[in-house]
Design an enzyme around this catalytic site. Structure first.
Site, PDB file in Angstrom:
ATOM      1  N   GLU A 129      -8.218 -19.308   0.551  1.00 14.22           N
ATOM      2  CA  GLU A 129      -7.735 -20.697   0.521  1.00 14.22           C
ATOM      3  C   GLU A 129      -8.414 -21.485   1.631  1.00 14.22           C
ATOM      4  O   GLU A 129      -8.967 -20.885   2.570  1.00 14.22           O
ATOM      5  CB  GLU A 129      -6.212 -20.725   0.720  1.00 14.22           C
ATOM      6  CG  GLU A 129      -5.479 -20.020  -0.400  1.00 14.22           C
ATOM      7  CD  GLU A 129      -3.964 -20.084  -0.249  1.00 14.22           C
ATOM      8  OE1 GLU A 129      -3.475 -20.719   0.722  1.00 14.22           O
ATOM      9  OE2 GLU A 129      -3.284 -19.500  -1.101  1.00 14.22           O
ATOM     10  N   SER A 134     -10.410 -15.275   6.287  1.00 14.07           N
ATOM     11  CA  SER A 134     -10.243 -13.970   6.947  1.00 14.07           C
ATOM     12  C   SER A 134      -8.760 -13.664   7.135  1.00 14.07           C
ATOM     13  O   SER A 134      -8.316 -12.526   6.959  1.00 14.07           O
ATOM     14  CB  SER A 134     -10.922 -13.987   8.325  1.00 14.07           C
ATOM     15  OG  SER A 134     -12.248 -14.421   8.214  1.00 14.07           O
ATOM     16  N   GLU A 364     -15.772 -10.948   1.356  1.00 10.73           N
ATOM     17  CA  GLU A 364     -15.087  -9.639   1.306  1.00 10.73           C
ATOM     18  C   GLU A 364     -14.952  -9.029   2.698  1.00 10.73           C
ATOM     19  O   GLU A 364     -15.136  -7.832   2.891  1.00 10.73           O
ATOM     20  CB  GLU A 364     -15.778  -8.693   0.321  1.00 10.73           C
ATOM     21  CG  GLU A 364     -15.584  -9.164  -1.111  1.00 10.73           C
ATOM     22  CD  GLU A 364     -16.063  -8.189  -2.160  1.00 10.73           C
ATOM     23  OE1 GLU A 364     -15.844  -6.982  -2.005  1.00 10.73           O
ATOM     24  OE2 GLU A 364     -16.650  -8.663  -3.142  1.00 10.73           O
TER      25      GLU A 364
HETATM   26  C1  LIG Z   1     -20.661 -17.120  -1.469  1.00 11.59           C
HETATM   27  C2  LIG Z   1     -19.219 -16.831  -1.288  1.00 11.59           C
HETATM   28  C3  LIG Z   1     -18.478 -16.294  -2.336  1.00 11.59           C
HETATM   29  C4  LIG Z   1     -17.108 -16.066  -2.189  1.00 11.59           C
HETATM   30  N1  LIG Z   1     -16.385 -15.586  -3.253  1.00 11.59           N
HETATM   31  C5  LIG Z   1     -15.035 -15.442  -3.135  1.00 11.59           C
HETATM   32  C6  LIG Z   1     -14.239 -15.074  -4.261  1.00 11.59           C
HETATM   33  O1  LIG Z   1     -14.743 -14.827  -5.354  1.00 11.59           O
HETATM   34  N2  LIG Z   1     -12.895 -15.005  -4.095  1.00 11.59           N
HETATM   35  C7  LIG Z   1     -12.283 -15.269  -2.914  1.00 11.59           C
HETATM   36  O2  LIG Z   1     -11.057 -15.181  -2.845  1.00 11.59           O
HETATM   37  N3  LIG Z   1     -13.009 -15.633  -1.815  1.00 11.59           N
HETATM   38  C8  LIG Z   1     -14.365 -15.715  -1.907  1.00 11.59           C
HETATM   39  N4  LIG Z   1     -15.121 -16.092  -0.814  1.00 11.59           N
HETATM   40  C9  LIG Z   1     -14.436 -16.420   0.432  1.00 11.59           C
HETATM   41  C10 LIG Z   1     -14.701 -15.412   1.545  1.00 11.59           C
HETATM   42  O3  LIG Z   1     -14.014 -14.232   1.310  1.00 11.59           O
HETATM   43  C11 LIG Z   1     -14.330 -16.101   2.866  1.00 11.59           C
HETATM   44  O4  LIG Z   1     -15.311 -17.111   3.091  1.00 11.59           O
HETATM   45  C12 LIG Z   1     -14.303 -15.121   4.023  1.00 11.59           C
HETATM   46  O5  LIG Z   1     -13.192 -14.263   3.915  1.00 11.59           O
HETATM   47  C13 LIG Z   1     -14.232 -15.850   5.365  1.00 11.59           C
HETATM   48  O6  LIG Z   1     -13.200 -16.785   5.361  1.00 11.59           O
HETATM   49  P1  LIG Z   1     -13.469 -18.288   5.837  1.00 11.59           P
HETATM   50  O7  LIG Z   1     -14.656 -18.812   5.126  1.00 11.59           O
HETATM   51  O8  LIG Z   1     -12.194 -19.026   5.704  1.00 11.59           O
HETATM   52  O9  LIG Z   1     -13.872 -18.139   7.359  1.00 11.59           O
HETATM   53  P2  LIG Z   1     -12.872 -17.913   8.583  1.00 11.59           P
HETATM   54  O10 LIG Z   1     -11.740 -17.043   8.182  1.00 11.59           O
HETATM   55  O11 LIG Z   1     -12.587 -19.223   9.201  1.00 11.59           O
HETATM   56  O12 LIG Z   1     -13.787 -17.041   9.542  1.00 11.59           O
HETATM   57  C14 LIG Z   1     -14.943 -17.619  10.164  1.00 11.59           C
HETATM   58  C15 LIG Z   1     -15.579 -16.596  11.051  1.00 11.59           C
HETATM   59  O13 LIG Z   1     -14.684 -16.198  12.089  1.00 11.59           O
HETATM   60  C16 LIG Z   1     -15.000 -14.876  12.480  1.00 11.59           C
HETATM   61  N5  LIG Z   1     -13.786 -14.057  12.402  1.00 11.59           N
HETATM   62  C17 LIG Z   1     -12.829 -14.108  11.460  1.00 11.59           C
HETATM   63  N6  LIG Z   1     -11.875 -13.197  11.714  1.00 11.59           N
HETATM   64  C18 LIG Z   1     -12.239 -12.547  12.829  1.00 11.59           C
HETATM   65  C19 LIG Z   1     -11.666 -11.501  13.596  1.00 11.59           C
HETATM   66  N7  LIG Z   1     -10.517 -10.902  13.242  1.00 11.59           N
HETATM   67  N8  LIG Z   1     -12.314 -11.097  14.726  1.00 11.59           N
HETATM   68  C20 LIG Z   1     -13.469 -11.683  15.095  1.00 11.59           C
HETATM   69  N9  LIG Z   1     -14.070 -12.676  14.405  1.00 11.59           N
HETATM   70  C21 LIG Z   1     -13.472 -13.103  13.276  1.00 11.59           C
HETATM   71  C22 LIG Z   1     -16.085 -14.363  11.522  1.00 11.59           C
HETATM   72  O14 LIG Z   1     -17.355 -14.520  12.126  1.00 11.59           O
HETATM   73  C23 LIG Z   1     -15.952 -15.304  10.350  1.00 11.59           C
HETATM   74  O15 LIG Z   1     -17.157 -15.403   9.598  1.00 11.59           O
HETATM   75  C24 LIG Z   1     -16.483 -16.320  -0.940  1.00 11.59           C
HETATM   76  C25 LIG Z   1     -17.241 -16.834   0.117  1.00 11.59           C
HETATM   77  C26 LIG Z   1     -18.583 -17.101  -0.040  1.00 11.59           C
HETATM   78  C27 LIG Z   1     -19.357 -17.662   1.115  1.00 11.59           C
END
Ligand SMILES: Cc1cc2nc3c(=O)[nH]c(=O)nc-3n(C[C@H](O)[C@H](O)[C@H](O)COP(=O)(O)OP(=O)(O)OC[C@H]3O[C@@H](n4cnc5c(N)ncnc54)[C@H](O)[C@@H]3O)c2cc1C
Length: 382
Positions: A129, A134, A364
């Site tokens: 969402e 994450s 993922e």
């Molecule tokens: C091309 C693409 C396809 C996707 N397809 C799907 C899909 O089919 N279905 C679906 O549900 N989602 C999908 N996603 C979403 C994807 O799973 C999320 O983008 C990902 O989980 C990261 O969440 P966010 O973008 O909200 O980044 P955030 O949660 O804001 O995280 C940003 C960054 O913070 C850092 N971070 C996060 N947590 C931690 C931690 N615990 N410790 C240290 N650093 C941390 C990492 O560097 C991370 O990249 C897709 C994303 C992309 C880019």
């Protein structure tokens, strides 16, 4: 000629070796497809892969139930990715999108699988969402029970196949408990009233991707997958199966980058001799080959462990995904360097690999999250 020596490793059975050979021949004939109309290309790929039987391993066969074969999923993703990133995407999403049905669906819900395995229906996995990627346990999508129905309201974003899918597996907050224990999973057909595409999202390696809006989307109680409140566990179990396969796709990209670099080094003359004779070039090739082999070992260890019946492969899958995706990025970057100006030319294979690999280190479970997972597993076991 791509290196196939890994196929003689003891992780595989003869059926895996045959699959690698037959699929490679299919790819050479059918891939890559034209990516200009990315939705059309994806639909075409799903239909073709389904028609020729390659999607069968993505989900349970209700007539012959058994666990998913993770080595088959990994070999298939690696092979497809080596030929065409979009083909790998089309394959992978048929599995990820239906994973919850394979693992937890009722026989009635699993009727969808005949269609997705035949390439006649496209599936999607809607977990993330705008305010929880994450931190997925923090999701806000509201789900309210209303008589015999559930009503879903909120948004999902970054949904692969968003806009072209026939079927969405959607996770929402049913509120049995705070956080992870108050989430449930539902099947939502694409034509459900109130489900819309709020925005199509464009990324550096194009594939169908959307932010979806759920405006009081009503589904029958029979759309609930598993029990109320176990949605988070369902999502994690699906990711546990498919996480190593993300590493396998990265491995396919890295192998292609290595192959292209070896070819380039042999063909290109620099300072009066083949580039391959420069020791610094040899150093790059050696580093690339080492990373490719090490990634393959981690991936196929994770896949084999799961196939041998391990309940969870959290540590193995996290290691495989983290190492393979991070190292593929480095391998591909070296390939770009070895190709000089051609490496950054739009449309060149290593330029497209450079764009394809990046998102795999984010979705993922981002690389940073995988490190947290591995550390917890290691320290928890100490
Ligand atoms: C091309 C693409 C396809 C996707 N397809 C799907 C899909 O089919 N279905 C679906 O549900 N989602 C999908 N996603 C979403 C994807 O799973 C999320 O983008 C990902 O989980 C990261 O969440 P966010 O973008 O909200 O980044 P955030 O949660 O804001 O995280 C940003 C960054 O913070 C850092 N971070 C996060 N947590 C931690 C931690 N615990 N410790 C240290 N650093 C941390 C990492 O560097 C991370 O990249 C897709 C994303 C992309 C880019």
């Amino acid at each position: 000629m791509p290196d196939r020596s890994f196929l003689s490793w003891p992780f595989f059975e003869d059926r895996h070796r045959q699959l690698a050979e037959q699929l490679d021949a299919w790819c050479a004939k059918n891939l890559p497809v034209d990516h200009h109309d990315v939705d059309g290309a994806c639909r075409e790929l799903v239909a073709k892969l389904g028609r020729d039987g390659w999607l069968q391993p993505t989900a349970l066969d209700p007539d012959e139930p058994g666990p998913l074969d993770v080595r088959t999923l990994c070999i298939t993703r690696e092979t497809l990715a080596r030929h065409d990133g979009l083909a790998d995407f089309a394959f992978a999403m048929q599995g990820l999108g239906t994973g919850a049905l394979t693992l937890f669906g009722t026989p009635d819900q699993q009727r969808w699988l005949a269609k997705t395995r035949a390439g006649q229906a496209i599936s999607a996995f809607a977990l993330s969402e705008p305010r929880s990627g994450s931190d997925v346990a923090n999701m806000e999508m509201s789900v309210v029970r209303d008589g015999d129905d559930y009503v879903l309201s909120g948004e999902k974003t970054w949904i692969s196949n968003g806009g072209i899918a026939d079927l969405y597996v959607v996770f929402g907050r049913t509120g049995e408990a705070p956080g992870a224990k108050g989430i449930s999973a539902f099947i939502v057909p694409a034509d459900a009233k109130g489900l819309g595409v709020a925005e199509r999202l464009e990324v550096i390696a194009p594939h169908p991707l959307a932010r979806l809006s759920f405006d009081n989307v009503r589904v029958p109680a029979s759309a609930l997958i598993g029990k109320p409140g176990v949605g988070f566990r369902i999502a994690m179990s699906v990711l546990d199966v498919f996480r190593s396969t993300v590493g396998a796709a990265a491995l396919g990209f890295a192998r292609r980058a290595l192959d292209e670099s070896v070819k380039r080094a042999a063909e290109r003359k620099l300072f009066g001799a083949p580039m391959a004779e420069l020791q610094m070039v040899q150093g790059h090739i050696a580093d690339m080959a080492l990373d490719v082999d090490a990634a393959a070992l981690l991936i196929y260890r994770a896949a084999w462990t799961k196939d041998m019946g391990a309940a969870r492969v959290t540590r193995e899958a996290a290691m495989a995904k983290l190492f393979a995706t991070d190292k593929a990025q480095e391998v591909i970057d070296k390939a770009v360097q070895l190709h000089g100006g051609d490496g950054v030319r739009k449309g060149h294979i290593v330029e497209s690999l450079y764009r394809e690999i990046r998102a795999l280190r984010i979705y993922e479970g981002a690389s940073d999250v995988q490190k947290v997972v591995i550390a917890r597993q290691v320290m928890g076991a100490a």
